[in-house]
Scaffold this motif. Structure first.
Motif, PDB file in Angstrom:
ATOM      1  N   TYR A   1       0.820  -1.212   0.000  1.00 48.84           N
ATOM      2  CA  TYR A   1       0.000   0.000   0.000  1.00 48.84           C
ATOM      3  C   TYR A   1       0.857   1.267   0.000  1.00 48.84           C
ATOM      4  N   TRP A   2       1.895   1.274   0.856  1.00 50.42           N
ATOM      5  CA  TRP A   2       2.764   2.453   0.901  1.00 50.42           C
ATOM      6  C   TRP A   2       3.526   2.615  -0.407  1.00 50.42           C
ATOM      7  N   GLY A   3       3.920   1.516  -1.037  1.00 50.50           N
ATOM      8  CA  GLY A   3       4.600   1.601  -2.324  1.00 50.50           C
ATOM      9  C   GLY A   3       3.703   2.173  -3.409  1.00 50.50           C
ATOM     10  N   ILE A   4       2.427   1.732  -3.430  1.00 53.59           N
ATOM     11  CA  ILE A   4       1.479   2.268  -4.413  1.00 53.59           C
ATOM     12  C   ILE A   4       1.275   3.761  -4.181  1.00 53.59           C
ATOM     13  N   ALA A   5       1.147   4.161  -2.905  1.00 55.62           N
ATOM     14  CA  ALA A   5       0.969   5.577  -2.593  1.00 55.62           C
ATOM     15  C   ALA A   5       2.175   6.398  -3.042  1.00 55.62           C
ATOM     16  N   ALA A   6       3.381   5.861  -2.850  1.00 52.99           N
ATOM     17  CA  ALA A   6       4.594   6.575  -3.262  1.00 52.99           C
ATOM     18  C   ALA A   6       4.655   6.729  -4.776  1.00 52.99           C
ATOM     19  N   VAL A   7       4.286   5.665  -5.512  1.00 46.29           N
ATOM     20  CA  VAL A   7       4.300   5.731  -6.976  1.00 46.29           C
ATOM     21  C   VAL A   7       3.300   6.770  -7.479  1.00 46.29           C
ATOM     22  N   ILE A   8       2.109   6.794  -6.887  1.00 42.16           N
ATOM     23  CA  ILE A   8       1.093   7.773  -7.292  1.00 42.16           C
ATOM     24  C   ILE A   8       1.584   9.193  -7.006  1.00 42.16           C
ATOM     25  N   PHE A   9       2.200   9.381  -5.838  1.00 41.05           N
ATOM     26  CA  PHE A   9       2.695  10.707  -5.480  1.00 41.05           C
ATOM     27  C   PHE A   9       3.772  11.176  -6.458  1.00 41.05           C
ATOM     28  N   ILE A  10       4.714  10.290  -6.790  1.00 39.49           N
ATOM     29  CA  ILE A  10       5.784  10.664  -7.717  1.00 39.49           C
ATOM     30  C   ILE A  10       5.225  10.951  -9.112  1.00 39.49           C
ATOM     31  N   ALA A  11       4.243  10.154  -9.548  1.00 38.69           N
ATOM     32  CA  ALA A  11       3.644  10.376 -10.859  1.00 38.69           C
ATOM     33  C   ALA A  11       2.936  11.724 -10.917  1.00 38.69           C
ATOM     34  N   LEU A  12       2.158  12.038  -9.883  1.00 35.65           N
ATOM     35  CA  LEU A  12       1.483  13.339  -9.843  1.00 35.65           C
ATOM     36  C   LEU A  12       2.486  14.475  -9.834  1.00 35.65           C
ATOM     37  N   PHE A  13       3.546  14.309  -9.059  1.00 36.98           N
ATOM     38  CA  PHE A  13       4.573  15.337  -8.977  1.00 36.98           C
ATOM     39  C   PHE A  13       5.274  15.513 -10.319  1.00 36.98           C
TER      40      PHE A  13
END
Length: 355
Positions: A11-23
């Protein structure tokens, strides 16, 4: 019952990937909000101090906003035009200074430097490169900053975001705290407190040190009569966060320019050198101990690495978030090392049995 470690990591990995993609895709859009958040974070202690003096949060924010508007008007009318003009002039005269330096060396050391030598050609090449690349860089920066959209974003949206975030800062922190995973909330709070201490030491502490020293160098060098004193002082103050580098680069640049401008007037050259010597004494013994103290800061090498990596990946927006991300990674890395040293993987079964 807490989720298994594997599921939590997923879950934390998915959240990190989404955050980096948005950024990655929305970096330019997020610029005024990131800048506004940084301003609010920098000024939150000032608002807290005004609240302790009896003002409400609204009144404290209003006082800070009025002071910020006044400071911006002063900078826009007096400092920024002079700074830009001096920077352009310094870039344009770089080849002339390079030629004069080459002539000086050829007169003093004729066997070392003749017109066809590699050193002579290198000096002339450096001067021409500074002029061509420097003018190109400044013109690009001024052109991009002069667009109406960027002016609106940086001069209107970012300050408005800063005001709203400063007004509601404590409520936002409390709201975020309620969203923390309950099983990990104490650990997250502790890590967040350590990250805040690191950021406070660097952004608030060293940022204020850079501002004070940059102002001191610029005013002192202009009073000393140095032609490009404002530019040199600003450069020296801007890179003061890297120990010794600000004084080394700024001092070398100032003394070099002073030698060209005041050659033979050794008193003026000595005054310029004394300005930087006094600045270092004040920084090491008064300013930095007072504003930064013994707080855990960011190692210069770690900071430069973060600025380089995030600047290359995300541009200017990445450089803005490089400092907090570097602080967070540093705290998390220290936490991971502590966990490792207290584990059986590090201590072994025999040590664990003894304890």
């Amino acid at each position: 019952m807490a989720l298994p470690i594997r599921e939590q990591a997923t879950y934390w990995g998915i959240a990190a990937v989404i955050f980096i993609a948005l950024f990655w895709f929305l970096g330019d859009v997020l610029l005024p909000f990131i800048l506004g958040g940084a301003i609010a974070y920098f000024l939150d202690p000032v608002a807290d101090r005004l609240e302790k003096m009896g003002l409400s949060r609204v009144a404290a924010t209003a006082v800070i906003t009025l002071a910020g508007v006044l400071l911006f008007v002063i900078l826009a009318l007096l400092v920024i035009p002079t700074l830009v003009n001096q920077a352009l002039q310094l870039v344009k005269v770089a080849p002339e200074y390079a030629r004069e330096f080459a002539n000086f060396l050829s007169q003093r050391f004729p066997t070392l430097l003749d017109e066809n030598s590699t050193l002579s050609q290198s000096i002339h090449s450096i001067g021409e490169t500074i002029q061509s690349r420097g003018v190109e860089l400044l013109e690009t920066a001024l052109t991009s900053a002069a667009s109406l959209f960027n002016v609106i974003i940086l001069l209107v949206v970012a300050p408005v975001v800063a005001v709203y975030m400063l007004l509601d800062w404590d409520n936002m922190i409390a709201r975020i705290d309620t969203l923390l995973p309950r099983d990990h909330a104490p650990t997250i709070r502790r890590l967040a407190s350590e990250i805040d201490a690191t950021l406070a030491a660097f952004i608030r502490g060293m940022g204020t040190v850079c501002l004070i020293l940059g102002t001191y160098y610029a005013i002192a060098l202009m009073l000393a009569g140095l032609q490009f004193g404002l530019v040199v002082g600003s450069i020296a103050g801007l890179i003061t966060f890297i120990p010794y580098l600000g004084a080394l680069i700024g001092g070398s640049l100032a003394i070099g320019l002073a030698l060209f401008q005041f050659w033979g007037d050794w008193v003026s050259v000595g005054i310029v050198a004394g300005i930087f010597a006094l600045g270092q004494v004040l920084e090491g013994n008064v300013i930095t101990p007072k504003l930064v103290g013994n707080s855990v800061g960011l190692h210069p090498v770690w900071l430069l690495l973060a600025l380089s990596v995030f600047g290359a990946l995300f541009g200017f927006v990445g450089m803005l978030v490089a400092v907090p991300v570097a602080a967070a990674f540093g705290v998390i890395a220290r936490f991971a090392v502590q966990q490792y040293q207290s584990s059986l993987l590090y201590r072994g079964m025999s040590t664990g049995d003894d304890d």
